[in-house]
Structure formats: C-alpha cells, structure tokens
Design a protein around this motif. Structure first.
Motif, PDB file in Angstrom:
ATOM      1  N   MET A   1      18.707   9.183  18.530  1.00 29.51           N
ATOM      2  CA  MET A   1      17.534   8.479  18.460  1.00 29.51           C
ATOM      3  C   MET A   1      17.357   7.995  17.021  1.00 29.51           C
ATOM      4  O   MET A   1      17.411   8.752  16.054  1.00 29.51           O
ATOM      5  CB  MET A   1      16.161   9.120  18.896  1.00 29.51           C
ATOM      6  N   ASN A   2      17.112   6.697  16.878  1.00 27.07           N
ATOM      7  CA  ASN A   2      17.073   6.082  15.500  1.00 27.07           C
ATOM      8  C   ASN A   2      15.598   6.217  15.174  1.00 27.07           C
ATOM      9  O   ASN A   2      14.636   5.566  15.857  1.00 27.07           O
ATOM     10  CB  ASN A   2      17.259   4.397  15.628  1.00 27.07           C
ATOM     11  N   GLN A   3      15.320   6.626  13.973  1.00 26.82           N
ATOM     12  CA  GLN A   3      13.910   6.867  13.541  1.00 26.82           C
ATOM     13  C   GLN A   3      13.469   6.140  12.505  1.00 26.82           C
ATOM     14  O   GLN A   3      14.447   5.824  11.623  1.00 26.82           O
ATOM     15  CB  GLN A   3      13.612   8.364  13.271  1.00 26.82           C
ATOM     16  N   THR A   4      12.379   5.193  12.754  1.00 27.97           N
ATOM     17  CA  THR A   4      11.966   4.146  11.536  1.00 27.97           C
ATOM     18  C   THR A   4      11.316   5.123  10.586  1.00 27.97           C
ATOM     19  O   THR A   4      10.466   5.942  10.907  1.00 27.97           O
ATOM     20  CB  THR A   4      11.005   3.358  12.360  1.00 27.97           C
ATOM     21  N   THR A   5      11.641   4.822   9.481  1.00 29.42           N
ATOM     22  CA  THR A   5      10.842   5.520   8.027  1.00 29.42           C
ATOM     23  C   THR A   5      10.189   4.368   7.439  1.00 29.42           C
ATOM     24  O   THR A   5      10.448   3.128   7.337  1.00 29.42           O
ATOM     25  CB  THR A   5      11.818   6.114   7.073  1.00 29.42           C
ATOM     26  N   ILE A   6       8.844   4.684   6.985  1.00 29.64           N
ATOM     27  CA  ILE A   6       8.229   3.493   6.429  1.00 29.64           C
ATOM     28  C   ILE A   6       7.639   4.311   5.142  1.00 29.64           C
ATOM     29  O   ILE A   6       6.934   5.529   4.831  1.00 29.64           O
ATOM     30  CB  ILE A   6       6.907   3.401   7.163  1.00 29.64           C
ATOM     31  N   GLU A   7       8.071   3.642   4.009  1.00 27.09           N
ATOM     32  CA  GLU A   7       7.633   4.089   2.554  1.00 27.09           C
ATOM     33  C   GLU A   7       6.428   3.513   2.226  1.00 27.09           C
ATOM     34  O   GLU A   7       6.079   2.367   2.005  1.00 27.09           O
ATOM     35  CB  GLU A   7       8.949   3.675   1.836  1.00 27.09           C
ATOM     36  N   PRO A   8       5.559   4.285   1.952  1.00 28.93           N
ATOM     37  CA  PRO A   8       4.186   3.804   1.343  1.00 28.93           C
ATOM     38  C   PRO A   8       4.250   3.095   0.179  1.00 28.93           C
ATOM     39  O   PRO A   8       4.902   3.739  -0.661  1.00 28.93           O
ATOM     40  CB  PRO A   8       3.238   5.174   1.427  1.00 28.93           C
ATOM     41  N   LEU A   9       3.510   1.912   0.289  1.00 26.84           N
ATOM     42  CA  LEU A   9       3.693   1.061  -1.099  1.00 26.84           C
ATOM     43  C   LEU A   9       2.331   1.135  -1.530  1.00 26.84           C
ATOM     44  O   LEU A   9       1.749   1.285  -2.726  1.00 26.84           O
ATOM     45  CB  LEU A   9       4.132  -0.235  -0.881  1.00 26.84           C
ATOM     46  N   PHE A  10       1.174   0.776  -0.815  1.00 32.70           N
ATOM     47  CA  PHE A  10      -0.200   0.628  -1.030  1.00 32.70           C
ATOM     48  C   PHE A  10      -1.343   1.662  -0.041  1.00 32.70           C
ATOM     49  O   PHE A  10      -1.062   1.600   1.012  1.00 32.70           O
ATOM     50  CB  PHE A  10      -0.620  -0.917  -0.980  1.00 32.70           C
ATOM     51  N   SER A  11      -1.603   2.443  -0.694  1.00 31.06           N
ATOM     52  CA  SER A  11      -2.549   3.590  -0.245  1.00 31.06           C
ATOM     53  C   SER A  11      -3.846   2.806   0.480  1.00 31.06           C
ATOM     54  O   SER A  11      -4.239   1.862  -0.016  1.00 31.06           O
ATOM     55  CB  SER A  11      -2.892   4.525  -0.982  1.00 31.06           C
ATOM     56  N   ALA A  12      -4.431   3.729   1.482  1.00 32.89           N
ATOM     57  CA  ALA A  12      -5.679   2.934   2.016  1.00 32.89           C
ATOM     58  C   ALA A  12      -6.613   2.957   0.883  1.00 32.89           C
ATOM     59  O   ALA A  12      -7.493   1.980   0.867  1.00 32.89           O
ATOM     60  CB  ALA A  12      -6.270   4.138   2.989  1.00 32.89           C
ATOM     61  N   ASP A  13      -6.837   3.754  -0.061  1.00 37.24           N
ATOM     62  CA  ASP A  13      -7.725   3.667  -1.064  1.00 37.24           C
ATOM     63  C   ASP A  13      -7.535   2.314  -2.204  1.00 37.24           C
ATOM     64  O   ASP A  13      -8.267   1.471  -2.615  1.00 37.24           O
ATOM     65  CB  ASP A  13      -7.795   4.956  -2.013  1.00 37.24           C
ATOM     66  N   ALA A  14      -6.227   1.930  -2.418  1.00 31.89           N
ATOM     67  CA  ALA A  14      -5.718   1.109  -2.891  1.00 31.89           C
ATOM     68  C   ALA A  14      -6.026  -0.306  -2.372  1.00 31.89           C
ATOM     69  O   ALA A  14      -6.456  -1.369  -3.029  1.00 31.89           O
ATOM     70  CB  ALA A  14      -4.181   1.050  -3.621  1.00 31.89           C
ATOM     71  N   ILE A  15      -5.881  -0.377  -0.936  1.00 33.02           N
ATOM     72  CA  ILE A  15      -6.273  -1.369  -0.142  1.00 33.02           C
ATOM     73  C   ILE A  15      -7.709  -1.769  -0.226  1.00 33.02           C
ATOM     74  O   ILE A  15      -8.375  -2.720  -0.798  1.00 33.02           O
ATOM     75  CB  ILE A  15      -5.922  -1.412   1.303  1.00 33.02           C
ATOM     76  N   ALA A  16      -8.632  -0.506  -0.007  1.00 33.53           N
ATOM     77  CA  ALA A  16     -10.144  -0.871  -0.117  1.00 33.53           C
ATOM     78  C   ALA A  16     -10.658  -1.213  -1.561  1.00 33.53           C
ATOM     79  O   ALA A  16     -11.493  -2.109  -1.611  1.00 33.53           O
ATOM     80  CB  ALA A  16     -10.709   0.549   0.180  1.00 33.53           C
ATOM     81  N   SER A  17      -9.880  -0.661  -2.593  1.00 30.27           N
ATOM     82  CA  SER A  17     -10.266  -1.168  -3.640  1.00 30.27           C
ATOM     83  C   SER A  17      -9.887  -2.703  -4.078  1.00 30.27           C
ATOM     84  O   SER A  17     -10.615  -3.417  -4.608  1.00 30.27           O
ATOM     85  CB  SER A  17      -9.653  -0.332  -4.843  1.00 30.27           C
ATOM     86  N   ARG A  18      -8.791  -3.190  -3.785  1.00 28.85           N
ATOM     87  CA  ARG A  18      -8.539  -4.461  -3.846  1.00 28.85           C
ATOM     88  C   ARG A  18      -9.305  -5.475  -3.079  1.00 28.85           C
ATOM     89  O   ARG A  18      -9.512  -6.427  -3.385  1.00 28.85           O
ATOM     90  CB  ARG A  18      -6.993  -4.708  -3.279  1.00 28.85           C
ATOM     91  N   MET A  19      -9.740  -4.947  -1.897  1.00 23.69           N
ATOM     92  CA  MET A  19     -10.643  -5.744  -0.886  1.00 23.69           C
ATOM     93  C   MET A  19     -11.825  -5.948  -1.899  1.00 23.69           C
ATOM     94  O   MET A  19     -12.391  -7.216  -1.571  1.00 23.69           O
ATOM     95  CB  MET A  19     -10.913  -5.089   0.515  1.00 23.69           C
TER      96      MET A  19
END
Length: 173
Positions: A1-19
């Motif tokens: 089975m091909n597993q998708t990996t997602i490398e975090p770039l911008f955390s939830a806190d970083a997004i909230a701060s930027r918003m």
C-alpha cells in the motif's frame, strides 16, 4: 500500500498568528471602509473563516467557484465563474482569497471578469504564494506564506480528496 507522507511546514499556531497579522494589514489598507472577502472555493474555506474573524471592523464575505476544464497553466476558454450572481461587489473593496497562487493564469482571468462588476478595488490574497512559477504578470497583494516547489495539504487544502482537515499546512512527500 502506498502511504502518503505530509511534512509539516506551517503549524496551526503559525497559521493563527499569520491570520491575525493579515487581518490587521488588510484593515490598515482599507481604513474605515468595508472589507469584502471573496473566497474561491473550496481551498479557501478555512482561510476565509479565520481571516474573516481576524479583520476588525465592517467585513462582509462571499464565495465563488472558478470552474476549469484545463490546467491552470493554460489560459483556456473553458473557465467560468459560478456563484458570482449571488454576490454584489459593485463599489466594494474586494479581497479575493486563493489557496495557492502559482502560475497566475486563473487569477489574471478572474480579475478581468470581476472588474466588469465595478468593485471599488480588487486585491489578491494568497494563502500560499508560489511566485517562482508565475507565467502571467500577477502579484499577490497579500501572502500568508511564500512557498517553493511542491504539493501542499492541510488547513483546507486537499490532496487526492483528503488531508484538508489537518490543522497545519504541509508538503506532500
């Protein structure tokens, strides 16, 4: 089975701060005038919801869908706007929210269509700005984050119809 990996770039806190920062930047540009956020479905849904709460003062919002039958690298005739007939943007300061601004083809086409409706101003707000791949002379007036090459998921951005529920933005590996 091909597993998708997602490398975090911008955390939830970083997004909230930027918003919060973007909300203040947009309010500063608009002064006391109403701000109208126009989200392009569906990738901008989380972005619009958070930014809507972050802009102080008088703010309205709406959604449109840009339907395309060709890749955004082609300035095809097969583009159309859906839902705009429900949104009056005449004499409004409109901030168009796009999940990923890449080549600029869709954004350029969309702005040409929106200008016909007589907005007071039009500004492009990118969640992710990929200026390195522009093929059309389009500039994001505001960018939450600048990114390089890659495919992204999380915070409303889906990859193969999944991962939009992630609280962060990551690069699909």
């Amino acid at each position: 089975m091909n597993q998708t990996t997602i490398e975090p770039l911008f955390s939830a806190d970083a997004i909230a701060s930027r918003m919060r920062e973007l909300g203040q930047e947009i309010r500063a540009r608009s002064g006391d005038a109403e701000v109208f956020l126009l989200g392009i479905l569906k990738g901008s849904s989380c972005f619009l919801a958070d930014l809507l709460r972050a802009v102080p003062g008088d703010v309205g919002y709406g959604y449109i869908d840009v339907i395309r039958d060709v890749p955004d690298t082609i300035a095809g005739e097969a583009l159309e706007i859906d839902f705009l007939r429900f949104t009056d943007i005449r004499n409004r300061n409109v901030y168009v929210l796009k999940d990923v601004v890449a080549t600029g083809v869709i954004e350029n086409w969309l702005f040409n269509q929106l200008r016909v409706s007589g907005p007071a101003s039009l500004s492009l707000v990118a969640l992710l700005d990929r200026a390195d791949v522009r093929t059309v002379d389009v500039t994001a007036d505001f960018s939450a984050f600048r990114v390089g090459e890659g495919t992204f998921a999380g915070y409303g951005l889906e990859y193969e119809g999944r991962y939009g529920n992630l609280p962060y933005i990551g690069r699909v590996g």
